[in-house]
Motif scaffolding. Sequence first.
Motif, PDB file in Angstrom:
ATOM      1  N   SER A  97       0.825  -1.206   0.000  1.00 23.64           N
ATOM      2  CA  SER A  97       0.000   0.000   0.000  1.00 23.64           C
ATOM      3  C   SER A  97       0.863   1.262   0.000  1.00 23.64           C
ATOM      4  CB  SER A  97      -0.923   0.013   1.212  1.00 23.64           C
ATOM      5  OG  SER A  97      -0.168   0.165   2.404  1.00 23.64           O
ATOM      6  N   LEU A  98       0.253   2.353  -0.424  1.00 21.38           N
ATOM      7  CA  LEU A  98       0.923   3.651  -0.432  1.00 21.38           C
ATOM      8  C   LEU A  98       1.202   4.127   0.990  1.00 21.38           C
ATOM      9  CD1 LEU A  98       1.912   6.259  -1.806  1.00 21.38           C
ATOM     10  CD2 LEU A  98      -0.480   7.037  -1.849  1.00 21.38           C
ATOM     11  N   GLN A  99       0.276   3.863   1.900  1.00 22.77           N
ATOM     12  CA  GLN A  99       0.456   4.281   3.282  1.00 22.77           C
ATOM     13  C   GLN A  99       1.672   3.602   3.911  1.00 22.77           C
ATOM     14  OE1 GLN A  99      -2.939   3.574   5.775  1.00 22.77           O
ATOM     15  NE2 GLN A  99      -1.976   4.432   7.619  1.00 22.77           N
ATOM     16  N   THR A 100       1.838   2.324   3.625  1.00 22.76           N
ATOM     17  CA  THR A 100       2.997   1.592   4.148  1.00 22.76           C
ATOM     18  C   THR A 100       4.287   2.191   3.617  1.00 22.76           C
ATOM     19  OG1 THR A 100       1.719  -0.459   4.308  1.00 22.76           O
ATOM     20  CG2 THR A 100       4.114  -0.663   4.255  1.00 22.76           C
ATOM     21  N   ALA A 101       4.313   2.523   2.317  1.00 20.32           N
ATOM     22  CA  ALA A 101       5.511   3.127   1.731  1.00 20.32           C
ATOM     23  C   ALA A 101       5.801   4.484   2.355  1.00 20.32           C
ATOM     24  CB  ALA A 101       5.338   3.261   0.221  1.00 20.32           C
ATOM     25  N   ALA A 102       4.751   5.276   2.610  1.00 25.83           N
ATOM     26  CA  ALA A 102       4.940   6.596   3.205  1.00 25.83           C
ATOM     27  C   ALA A 102       5.517   6.486   4.619  1.00 25.83           C
ATOM     28  CB  ALA A 102       3.608   7.353   3.237  1.00 25.83           C
ATOM     29  N   GLN A 146      22.604  -4.612   9.879  1.00 19.97           N
ATOM     30  CA  GLN A 146      22.507  -6.070   9.909  1.00 19.97           C
ATOM     31  C   GLN A 146      21.540  -6.539  11.002  1.00 19.97           C
ATOM     32  OE1 GLN A 146      23.680  -8.429   8.016  1.00 19.97           O
ATOM     33  NE2 GLN A 146      25.534  -7.736   6.990  1.00 19.97           N
ATOM     34  N   LEU A 147      21.557  -5.833  12.135  1.00 24.78           N
ATOM     35  CA  LEU A 147      20.623  -6.175  13.203  1.00 24.78           C
ATOM     36  C   LEU A 147      19.175  -5.929  12.776  1.00 24.78           C
ATOM     37  CD1 LEU A 147      22.447  -4.769  16.362  1.00 24.78           C
ATOM     38  CD2 LEU A 147      22.107  -7.173  15.745  1.00 24.78           C
ATOM     39  N   VAL A 148      18.950  -4.840  12.058  1.00 26.13           N
ATOM     40  CA  VAL A 148      17.595  -4.514  11.605  1.00 26.13           C
ATOM     41  C   VAL A 148      17.082  -5.560  10.628  1.00 26.13           C
ATOM     42  CG1 VAL A 148      16.216  -2.835  10.326  1.00 26.13           C
ATOM     43  CG2 VAL A 148      17.884  -2.045  12.009  1.00 26.13           C
ATOM     44  N   THR A 149      17.943  -5.992   9.713  1.00 19.11           N
ATOM     45  CA  THR A 149      17.527  -6.970   8.692  1.00 19.11           C
ATOM     46  C   THR A 149      17.762  -8.413   9.115  1.00 19.11           C
ATOM     47  OG1 THR A 149      19.700  -6.877   7.622  1.00 19.11           O
ATOM     48  CG2 THR A 149      18.016  -5.319   6.850  1.00 19.11           C
ATOM     49  N   ASP A 150      18.280  -8.594  10.334  1.00 24.24           N
ATOM     50  CA  ASP A 150      18.594  -9.934  10.846  1.00 24.24           C
ATOM     51  C   ASP A 150      19.600 -10.651   9.940  1.00 24.24           C
ATOM     52  OD1 ASP A 150      18.426 -11.935  12.741  1.00 24.24           O
ATOM     53  OD2 ASP A 150      16.731 -12.946  11.780  1.00 24.24           O
ATOM     54  N   GLY A 151      20.499  -9.861   9.346  1.00 19.97           N
ATOM     55  CA  GLY A 151      21.550 -10.441   8.520  1.00 19.97           C
ATOM     56  C   GLY A 151      21.087 -10.947   7.175  1.00 19.97           C
ATOM     57  N   GLN A 152      19.872 -10.605   6.760  1.00 21.79           N
ATOM     58  CA  GLN A 152      19.324 -11.090   5.493  1.00 21.79           C
ATOM     59  C   GLN A 152      19.144  -9.936   4.507  1.00 21.79           C
ATOM     60  OE1 GLN A 152      18.853 -14.444   5.141  1.00 21.79           O
ATOM     61  NE2 GLN A 152      19.632 -14.605   7.249  1.00 21.79           N
ATOM     62  N   ILE A 153      19.059 -10.278   3.235  1.00 23.48           N
ATOM     63  CA  ILE A 153      18.688  -9.309   2.213  1.00 23.48           C
ATOM     64  C   ILE A 153      17.166  -9.270   2.152  1.00 23.48           C
ATOM     65  CG2 ILE A 153      18.770  -8.701  -0.219  1.00 23.48           C
ATOM     66  CD1 ILE A 153      21.485  -9.997  -0.408  1.00 23.48           C
ATOM     67  N   ILE A 154      16.589  -8.150   2.532  1.00 21.15           N
ATOM     68  CA  ILE A 154      15.134  -8.023   2.623  1.00 21.15           C
ATOM     69  C   ILE A 154      14.591  -7.485   1.301  1.00 21.15           C
ATOM     70  CG2 ILE A 154      13.213  -7.005   3.880  1.00 21.15           C
ATOM     71  CD1 ILE A 154      14.907  -8.882   5.555  1.00 21.15           C
ATOM     72  N   SER A 155      13.841  -8.309   0.589  1.00 23.70           N
ATOM     73  CA  SER A 155      13.223  -7.897  -0.672  1.00 23.70           C
ATOM     74  C   SER A 155      11.779  -7.480  -0.421  1.00 23.70           C
ATOM     75  CB  SER A 155      13.253  -9.037  -1.696  1.00 23.70           C
ATOM     76  OG  SER A 155      14.587  -9.408  -1.994  1.00 23.70           O
ATOM     77  N   VAL A 156      11.353  -6.425  -1.096  1.00 28.20           N
ATOM     78  CA  VAL A 156      10.000  -5.906  -0.915  1.00 28.20           C
ATOM     79  C   VAL A 156       9.329  -5.750  -2.271  1.00 28.20           C
ATOM     80  CG1 VAL A 156      10.568  -4.718   1.220  1.00 28.20           C
ATOM     81  CG2 VAL A 156      10.812  -3.512  -0.952  1.00 28.20           C
ATOM     82  N   SER A 157       8.009  -5.681  -2.224  1.00 26.36           N
ATOM     83  CA  SER A 157       7.231  -5.479  -3.445  1.00 26.36           C
ATOM     84  C   SER A 157       6.202  -4.388  -3.166  1.00 26.36           C
ATOM     85  CB  SER A 157       6.533  -6.783  -3.872  1.00 26.36           C
ATOM     86  OG  SER A 157       5.753  -6.572  -5.034  1.00 26.36           O
ATOM     87  N   ASN A 158       6.594  -3.156  -3.493  1.00 28.95           N
ATOM     88  CA  ASN A 158       5.721  -2.009  -3.267  1.00 28.95           C
ATOM     89  C   ASN A 158       5.999  -0.993  -4.371  1.00 28.95           C
ATOM     90  OD1 ASN A 158       4.899   0.693  -2.229  1.00 28.95           O
ATOM     91  ND2 ASN A 158       4.311  -0.476  -0.408  1.00 28.95           N
ATOM     92  N   ASP A 159       5.015  -0.812  -5.244  1.00 29.88           N
ATOM     93  CA  ASP A 159       5.209   0.054  -6.407  1.00 29.88           C
ATOM     94  C   ASP A 159       5.499   1.501  -6.006  1.00 29.88           C
ATOM     95  OD1 ASP A 159       4.788  -2.104  -8.062  1.00 29.88           O
ATOM     96  OD2 ASP A 159       2.640  -1.694  -8.346  1.00 29.88           O
ATOM     97  N   SER A 160       4.841   1.969  -4.966  1.00 35.61           N
ATOM     98  CA  SER A 160       5.057   3.355  -4.520  1.00 35.61           C
ATOM     99  C   SER A 160       6.480   3.546  -4.016  1.00 35.61           C
ATOM    100  CB  SER A 160       4.057   3.715  -3.425  1.00 35.61           C
ATOM    101  OG  SER A 160       2.729   3.606  -3.890  1.00 35.61           O
ATOM    102  N   TYR A 161       6.968   2.574  -3.272  1.00 37.25           N
ATOM    103  CA  TYR A 161       8.329   2.655  -2.756  1.00 37.25           C
ATOM    104  C   TYR A 161       9.343   2.518  -3.889  1.00 37.25           C
ATOM    105  CZ  TYR A 161      12.387   1.750   0.216  1.00 37.25           C
ATOM    106  OH  TYR A 161      13.613   1.817   0.829  1.00 37.25           O
TER     107      TYR A 161
END
Length: 343
Positions: A97-102, A146-161
């Motif tokens: 959602s757009l709100q999540t991206a904002a 690294q702590l925020v992402t727990d050492g992983q590559i975080i992939s997202v799917s948000n067109d607005s972002y």
Amino acid sequence: MNALLKHRLTWPVLALVLLLLLNQVFRADFLSVRLQDGHLYGSLIDILRNGAPTILIALGMTLVIASRGIDLSVGAVAAIAGAVSCTYIYTSPDPSSLQTAAVAVALAVVAGLVLGLWNGFLVSVVGIQPIIATLVLMTAGRGLAQLVTDGQIISVSNDSYQSIGAGFVLGLPISILIAAAAFLAAGLLTRRTALGTLIEAVGINPVASRLAGLNARTITMAVYVFSGLCAAVAGLMISSNVTAADANNAGLYIEMDAILAVVIGGTSLAGGRYSLVGTLIGALIIQTLTTTVYTLGIPPEVTLVFKALVVIIVCLLQSSRARTLLKQRRRPVTATSDVKVAI
């Protein structure tokens, strides 16, 4: 003509033009820009779009260096901003959602402001040397990401972002428009108000400026906060362009490119004198160098050496002392006839 050659922006502009012409020689369509599906495409557009994060970070770095400081943590701040935003989107109940991206963008910006405030506090209040204060965050920042992402590559799917780094408005990439807006805002604030003069005064002599009644601490803290903000927005561009947060590689070595851009642009590392236009040209030179490497087919292992050589040549051409020494070497030595011989 001599005044033109002595201008601090002459040689950077000439270097940028020569790099563009060099690419044009090897690629006949390099300077062409085409309109496709209402969007502008071409190598020049790619240079501006890919160089937007470097331009942003270099703008913040310019004001920090003008205040007689340095910020080595901008790459880590960019990684943290990308990690915070992508992690929020990934864990959100409505990740598209757009709100999540904002909210994700707001969290990243707040993170950049807080980290910039931390650097400014260490430098202006605690009195730690800028290179040490920002080196602390440079070292620990990637660990925080690294702590925020727990050492992983975080992939997202948000067109607005994703549109932050890969979207278009009025045919131009949004990242270019963001960088242009930041450049104009920084220029108006520092050249159309007294803020630029105050920053230069603090950079030239912090003690004298404080004795003259300037609040040097507030000004120093402000430039580090601005640097953190620019780094956070650059981190948003980097992560949104690849729709992922990579704490290890996002913004890696971008602080070096930013410092090189500032130096090429004629800003004094001793503080005081600075040029936002010169920084913009320097950032474009750095990005064009990267494009030139791929155009010429230079092996990746010698890319950094190639960039370093070009930067050194431009800096030597800018140096009035280097030009004076070169002229002295070229000047013919004539024999003098007034040599007295003692008998």
